[in-house]
Design a protein around this motif. Structure first.
Motif, short mmCIF file in Angstrom:
data_model
loop_
_atom_site.label_atom_id
_atom_site.label_comp_id
_atom_site.label_asym_id
_atom_site.label_seq_id
_atom_site.Cartn_x
_atom_site.Cartn_y
_atom_site.Cartn_z
N ASP A 96 0.85 -1.18 0.00
CA ASP A 96 0.00 0.00 0.00
C ASP A 96 0.90 1.25 0.00
OD1 ASP A 96 -2.36 1.47 0.17
OD2 ASP A 96 -2.28 1.52 2.35
N ARG A 97 0.84 2.06 -1.07
CA ARG A 97 1.70 3.22 -1.19
C ARG A 97 0.90 4.49 -1.49
NH1 ARG A 97 5.50 1.43 -5.76
NH2 ARG A 97 3.59 0.50 -6.44
N PRO A 98 0.21 5.05 -0.50
CA PRO A 98 -0.52 6.29 -0.74
C PRO A 98 0.42 7.50 -0.79
CG PRO A 98 -0.76 5.66 1.54
CD PRO A 98 0.00 4.55 0.86
N VAL A 99 -0.01 8.54 -1.49
CA VAL A 99 0.74 9.79 -1.56
C VAL A 99 0.59 10.55 -0.24
CG1 VAL A 99 0.94 11.98 -2.78
CG2 VAL A 99 0.41 9.92 -4.04
N LEU A 100 -0.60 10.44 0.36
CA LEU A 100 -0.91 11.13 1.61
C LEU A 100 -1.80 10.25 2.46
CD1 LEU A 100 -1.09 13.73 3.43
CD2 LEU A 100 -3.05 14.37 2.02
N LYS A 101 -1.51 10.16 3.77
CA LYS A 101 -2.37 9.45 4.71
C LYS A 101 -2.58 10.35 5.92
CE LYS A 101 -3.03 5.39 7.47
NZ LYS A 101 -2.48 4.16 8.02
N VAL A 102 -3.85 10.60 6.26
CA VAL A 102 -4.20 11.46 7.39
C VAL A 102 -5.13 10.69 8.31
CG1 VAL A 102 -5.23 13.66 8.07
CG2 VAL A 102 -4.04 13.48 5.90
N SER A 103 -4.80 10.66 9.61
CA SER A 103 -5.63 9.99 10.61
C SER A 103 -6.21 11.04 11.56
CB SER A 103 -4.79 9.01 11.42
OG SER A 103 -4.27 8.02 10.57
N PHE A 104 -7.45 10.80 11.97
CA PHE A 104 -8.16 11.71 12.87
C PHE A 104 -8.55 10.98 14.15
CE2 PHE A 104 -8.88 13.37 8.68
CZ PHE A 104 -8.74 14.73 8.84
N LEU A 105 -8.53 11.72 15.25
CA LEU A 105 -8.97 11.20 16.53
C LEU A 105 -9.75 12.30 17.23
CD1 LEU A 105 -8.75 8.67 18.29
CD2 LEU A 105 -6.77 9.71 19.38
N HIS A 106 -11.04 12.10 17.42
CA HIS A 106 -11.94 13.07 18.06
C HIS A 106 -11.94 14.42 17.34
CE1 HIS A 106 -12.30 10.14 21.22
NE2 HIS A 106 -11.00 10.22 21.49
N GLY A 107 -11.89 14.41 16.03
CA GLY A 107 -11.96 15.64 15.25
C GLY A 107 -10.64 16.39 15.12
N LYS A 108 -9.55 15.83 15.60
CA LYS A 108 -8.23 16.45 15.49
C LYS A 108 -7.33 15.56 14.64
CE LYS A 108 -8.78 19.52 18.95
NZ LYS A 108 -8.99 20.89 18.68
N ILE A 109 -6.45 16.17 13.89
CA ILE A 109 -5.51 15.41 13.08
C ILE A 109 -4.47 14.80 14.02
CG2 ILE A 109 -3.74 15.55 11.31
CD1 ILE A 109 -5.33 17.80 10.03
#
Length: 103
Positions: A19-32
């Motif tokens: 798996d090679r995404p250009v961008l990966k963003v994770s959120f927890l309780h509405g915050k990055i």
């Protein structure tokens, strides 16, 4: 000869299965909580604003394809939030490198 075939099989497996995404963003309780890759400043600001209005958990990935970019969300991200993020997504910020070349 066998080792050449084995090395070629490993390289092909790595190119197809990893798996090679250009961008990966994770959120927890509405915050990055975690960012991996190039996250344009304007897009980041818009996503943070969306997440502050409707807090959620989950993540999304951006993949570079021949036809352009593709956004993939986890099931935890609500559909309305997904659509709002798609609406502010900068397609020009993730331009394909090979599309700039001329013959």
């Amino acid at each position: 000869m066998l080792y050449v075939i084995l090395v070629a099989a490993i390289i092909i497996f790595w190119l197809v299965a990893v798996d090679r995404p250009v961008l990966k963003v994770s959120f927890l309780h509405g915050k990055i909580s975690k960012v991996k890759g190039h996250f344009p400043a304007k897009f980041r600001h818009n996503v943070e604003e969306i997440a502050s209005i409707v807090p959620f958990d989950g993540s999304f990935k951006v993949y570079q394809q021949r036809t352009g970019t593709k956004l993939v969300f986890t099931d935890a991200v609500p559909k309305k939030v997904q659509q709002r993020i798609r609406n502010v997504f900068p397609h020009q910020g993730f331009r394909n490198r090979s599309s700039n070349k001329r013959a």
